[in-house]
Design an enzyme around this catalytic site. Structure first.
Site, PDB file in Angstrom:
ATOM      1  N   SER A   7     -17.227  70.214   6.936  1.00 18.54           N
ATOM      2  CA  SER A   7     -17.226  69.071   7.946  1.00 18.54           C
ATOM      3  C   SER A   7     -16.989  68.208   8.780  1.00 18.54           C
ATOM      4  O   SER A   7     -15.922  68.146   9.396  1.00 18.54           O
ATOM      5  CB  SER A   7     -17.164  67.722   6.676  1.00 18.54           C
ATOM      6  OG  SER A   7     -18.030  66.309   7.291  1.00 18.54           O
ATOM      7  N   HIS A  32     -20.382  72.072   8.150  1.00 18.44           N
ATOM      8  CA  HIS A  32     -21.815  70.764   7.629  1.00 18.44           C
ATOM      9  C   HIS A  32     -21.516  69.955   8.417  1.00 18.44           C
ATOM     10  O   HIS A  32     -20.616  69.408   9.398  1.00 18.44           O
ATOM     11  CB  HIS A  32     -20.966  70.692   6.594  1.00 18.44           C
ATOM     12  CG  HIS A  32     -21.670  69.405   5.558  1.00 18.44           C
ATOM     13  ND1 HIS A  32     -22.492  69.939   4.578  1.00 18.44           N
ATOM     14  CD2 HIS A  32     -21.967  67.956   5.799  1.00 18.44           C
ATOM     15  CE1 HIS A  32     -23.657  68.346   3.832  1.00 18.44           C
ATOM     16  NE2 HIS A  32     -22.549  66.694   4.829  1.00 18.44           N
ATOM     17  N   ASP A  34     -22.736  66.219   9.704  1.00 20.95           N
ATOM     18  CA  ASP A  34     -23.340  64.821   9.100  1.00 20.95           C
ATOM     19  C   ASP A  34     -24.110  64.239  10.218  1.00 20.95           C
ATOM     20  O   ASP A  34     -23.210  63.660  11.066  1.00 20.95           O
ATOM     21  CB  ASP A  34     -21.772  63.687   8.578  1.00 20.95           C
ATOM     22  CG  ASP A  34     -21.485  64.803   7.306  1.00 20.95           C
ATOM     23  OD1 ASP A  34     -21.876  64.732   6.568  1.00 20.95           O
ATOM     24  OD2 ASP A  34     -19.842  65.261   7.041  1.00 20.95           O
ATOM     25  N   MET A  36     -25.752  60.530  10.925  1.00 26.02           N
ATOM     26  CA  MET A  36     -26.157  58.852  11.140  1.00 26.02           C
ATOM     27  C   MET A  36     -26.360  57.822  11.658  1.00 26.02           C
ATOM     28  O   MET A  36     -25.871  58.596  13.064  1.00 26.02           O
ATOM     29  CB  MET A  36     -24.342  58.812  10.197  1.00 26.02           C
ATOM     30  CG  MET A  36     -23.954  59.446   9.166  1.00 26.02           C
ATOM     31  SD  MET A  36     -21.959  58.784   8.765  1.00 26.02           S
ATOM     32  CE  MET A  36     -21.127  59.874   8.079  1.00 26.02           C
ATOM     33  N   HIS A  65     -26.719  67.600   7.049  1.00 27.89           N
ATOM     34  CA  HIS A  65     -26.882  66.933   6.697  1.00 27.89           C
ATOM     35  C   HIS A  65     -27.513  64.799   7.071  1.00 27.89           C
ATOM     36  O   HIS A  65     -26.901  64.578   7.755  1.00 27.89           O
ATOM     37  CB  HIS A  65     -25.692  66.369   5.974  1.00 27.89           C
ATOM     38  CG  HIS A  65     -25.930  65.146   4.599  1.00 27.89           C
ATOM     39  ND1 HIS A  65     -24.905  64.800   4.271  1.00 27.89           N
ATOM     40  CD2 HIS A  65     -26.751  64.563   4.399  1.00 27.89           C
ATOM     41  CE1 HIS A  65     -24.601  63.699   3.364  1.00 27.89           C
ATOM     42  NE2 HIS A  65     -25.982  64.038   3.307  1.00 27.89           N
ATOM     43  N   MET A  67     -28.674  61.819   7.267  1.00 30.00           N
ATOM     44  CA  MET A  67     -28.597  60.705   6.980  1.00 30.00           C
ATOM     45  C   MET A  67     -28.951  58.807   7.203  1.00 30.00           C
ATOM     46  O   MET A  67     -28.410  58.691   8.101  1.00 30.00           O
ATOM     47  CB  MET A  67     -26.663  60.290   6.455  1.00 30.00           C
ATOM     48  CG  MET A  67     -25.848  60.752   5.263  1.00 30.00           C
ATOM     49  SD  MET A  67     -24.081  60.425   4.868  1.00 30.00           S
ATOM     50  CE  MET A  67     -23.951  61.923   6.586  1.00 30.00           C
ATOM     51  N   MET A 136     -24.280  64.070  -4.021  1.00 26.78           N
ATOM     52  CA  MET A 136     -23.221  62.944  -2.986  1.00 26.78           C
ATOM     53  C   MET A 136     -22.299  62.662  -3.680  1.00 26.78           C
ATOM     54  O   MET A 136     -23.242  61.989  -4.892  1.00 26.78           O
ATOM     55  CB  MET A 136     -24.015  61.282  -2.523  1.00 26.78           C
ATOM     56  CG  MET A 136     -24.488  62.099  -0.972  1.00 26.78           C
ATOM     57  SD  MET A 136     -23.832  62.833  -0.139  1.00 26.78           S
ATOM     58  CE  MET A 136     -22.577  61.954   0.687  1.00 26.78           C
ATOM     59  N   GLY A 141     -21.484  57.599   4.233  1.00 26.30           N
ATOM     60  CA  GLY A 141     -21.577  57.142   5.333  1.00 26.30           C
ATOM     61  C   GLY A 141     -20.068  57.378   6.714  1.00 26.30           C
ATOM     62  O   GLY A 141     -19.838  57.129   7.199  1.00 26.30           O
ATOM     63  N   PHE A 142     -19.354  57.929   5.523  1.00 25.84           N
ATOM     64  CA  PHE A 142     -17.515  57.933   6.126  1.00 25.84           C
ATOM     65  C   PHE A 142     -16.501  58.956   5.140  1.00 25.84           C
ATOM     66  O   PHE A 142     -17.023  59.582   4.359  1.00 25.84           O
ATOM     67  CB  PHE A 142     -16.982  56.515   5.567  1.00 25.84           C
ATOM     68  CG  PHE A 142     -17.344  55.458   6.482  1.00 25.84           C
ATOM     69  CD1 PHE A 142     -17.404  54.864   7.272  1.00 25.84           C
ATOM     70  CD2 PHE A 142     -17.719  54.777   5.331  1.00 25.84           C
ATOM     71  CE1 PHE A 142     -17.936  54.418   8.098  1.00 25.84           C
ATOM     72  CE2 PHE A 142     -18.744  53.786   6.424  1.00 25.84           C
ATOM     73  CZ  PHE A 142     -18.986  53.057   8.037  1.00 25.84           C
ATOM     74  N   ASP A 174     -21.123  66.897  -1.822  1.00 22.85           N
ATOM     75  CA  ASP A 174     -20.207  66.640  -0.406  1.00 22.85           C
ATOM     76  C   ASP A 174     -19.597  65.139  -0.934  1.00 22.85           C
ATOM     77  O   ASP A 174     -20.590  64.187  -1.582  1.00 22.85           O
ATOM     78  CB  ASP A 174     -21.311  65.948   0.272  1.00 22.85           C
ATOM     79  CG  ASP A 174     -21.049  65.781   1.989  1.00 22.85           C
ATOM     80  OD1 ASP A 174     -20.027  66.171   1.717  1.00 22.85           O
ATOM     81  OD2 ASP A 174     -21.736  65.778   2.416  1.00 22.85           O
ATOM     82  N   GLY A 175     -18.479  65.259  -1.145  1.00 17.20           N
ATOM     83  CA  GLY A 175     -17.310  63.945  -0.633  1.00 17.20           C
ATOM     84  C   GLY A 175     -16.449  63.741  -1.781  1.00 17.20           C
ATOM     85  O   GLY A 175     -16.096  64.180  -2.739  1.00 17.20           O
ATOM     86  N   GLY A 176     -14.969  63.984  -1.232  1.00 21.26           N
ATOM     87  CA  GLY A 176     -13.852  63.808  -1.700  1.00 21.26           C
ATOM     88  C   GLY A 176     -13.759  65.224  -2.311  1.00 21.26           C
ATOM     89  O   GLY A 176     -12.694  64.877  -3.791  1.00 21.26           O
ATOM     90  N   SER A 197     -12.225  66.192   5.032  1.00 21.12           N
ATOM     91  CA  SER A 197     -11.084  65.944   5.358  1.00 21.12           C
ATOM     92  C   SER A 197      -9.570  67.101   4.335  1.00 21.12           C
ATOM     93  O   SER A 197      -8.508  67.498   5.026  1.00 21.12           O
ATOM     94  CB  SER A 197     -10.718  64.658   4.971  1.00 21.12           C
ATOM     95  OG  SER A 197     -11.387  63.946   4.206  1.00 21.12           O
TER      96      SER A 197
HETATM   97  C1  DX5 Z   1     -19.860  61.375   3.839  1.00 21.56           C
HETATM   98  C2  DX5 Z   1     -20.423  63.022   4.746  1.00 21.56           C
HETATM   99  C3  DX5 Z   1     -19.050  64.023   4.135  1.00 21.56           C
HETATM  100  C4  DX5 Z   1     -17.893  63.176   4.367  1.00 21.56           C
HETATM  101  C5  DX5 Z   1     -17.353  64.726   3.873  1.00 21.56           C
HETATM  102  O1  DX5 Z   1     -21.202  60.345   4.280  1.00 21.56           O
HETATM  103  O2  DX5 Z   1     -21.595  63.077   3.950  1.00 21.56           O
HETATM  104  O3  DX5 Z   1     -20.091  65.289   4.190  1.00 21.56           O
HETATM  105  O4  DX5 Z   1     -17.663  63.764   5.830  1.00 21.56           O
HETATM  106  O5  DX5 Z   1     -16.011  64.494   3.951  1.00 21.56           O
HETATM  107  P1  DX5 Z   1     -15.061  64.168   3.240  1.00 21.56           P
HETATM  108  O6  DX5 Z   1     -14.752  65.422   2.562  1.00 21.56           O
HETATM  109  O7  DX5 Z   1     -13.636  63.763   3.656  1.00 21.56           O
HETATM  110  O8  DX5 Z   1     -14.857  63.217   1.726  1.00 21.56           O
HETATM  111 ZN    ZN Z   2     -22.650  65.120   4.576  1.00 20.32          ZN
END
Ligand code: DX5
Ligand code: ZN
Length: 215
Positions: A7, A32, A34, A36, A65, A67, A136, A141-142, A174-176, A197
């Protein structure tokens, strides 16, 4: 085949061309993006003009993606910008089936996402027309949040549903996602792993991508 889609939310926004070249060299499968709108999620990021600019400087497939509450309104812009995959959210305000059909008829891969508290069952009616499903594993969001443990079960449930209804559909999460939890996610049935990250925060990004993919 397992794919990693880093991402760019975690990239250096002043050096996106450099960071995309880095991702190519480090073996990423897609990038990827993002998007928003500050309404569907409490954060604002980038729009179609940035996707268009990225398209010119990378060969990586762009995994966009959305959002955003009203994807219908901006869809043509993201299609023209050169998106390879467009993901919309089941929880958005657009007519889901029509919007997915519009993505497909433009020759772009259509994907549908659900947030952690939306049940997997809502995906079932759309699965026959989907190229990808995005589960997700954090609240959107972050970047930089922790993987929500109960989402592992949702990955398994989605895998079962995809195998039953449309085995060609990819399962993205996606996420964490981290080097540590990626093997469990893959065992649960994930095929495309988004990682922000965990890739950009690694000292050796090629190593991180290979480790997340399982080499
Ligand atoms: C969250 C995004 C993700 C995010 C993933 O809203 O859709 O794509 O950037 O970031 P990490 O891998 O750091 O959770
Ligand atoms: Zn995403």
């Amino acid at each position: 085949m397992i794919q990693v889609s880093p991402s760019i939310l975690s990239a250096d926004f002043a050096n996106l061309e450099r960071d995309l070249s880095m991702l190519e060299e480090c073996g990423a499968d897609m990038a990827h993006v993002d998007v928003m709108d500050g309404h569907f999620v409490p954060n604002l990021t980038i729009g179609a003009p940035v996707v268009k600019a990225l398209r010119k400087v990378t060969k990586l497939p762009l995994d966009v993606h959305l959002m955003i509450s009203d994807p219908d309104r901006y869809l043509d812009d993201f299609i023209k910008a050169g998106s390879d995959y467009i993901t919309i959210h089941e929880e958005c305000n657009a007519p889901i089936r029509e919007t997915l059909e519009r993505i497909r008829s433009a020759g772009v891969k259509a994907s549908l996402s659900i947030k952690p508290n939306t049940p997997v069952s809502v995906l079932e009616e759309y699965l026959p027309i989907l190229d990808m499903v995005l589960i997700m594993t954090v609240e959107p969001g972050f970047g930089g949040q922790s993987f929500i443990p109960f989402c592992m079960e949702k990955i398994k449930e989605t895998r079962e549903m995809i195998d039953r209804i449309n085995p060609k559909c990819l399962l993205e999460i996606d996420g964490g996602v981290t080097v540590q939890n990626a093997p469990d996610c893959i065992r649960a049935g994930a095929e495309v792993l988004v990682a922000g990250s965990a890739v950009f925060g690694a000292s050796d990004r090629a190593e991180a991508i290979a480790a997340i993919r399982g080499r």
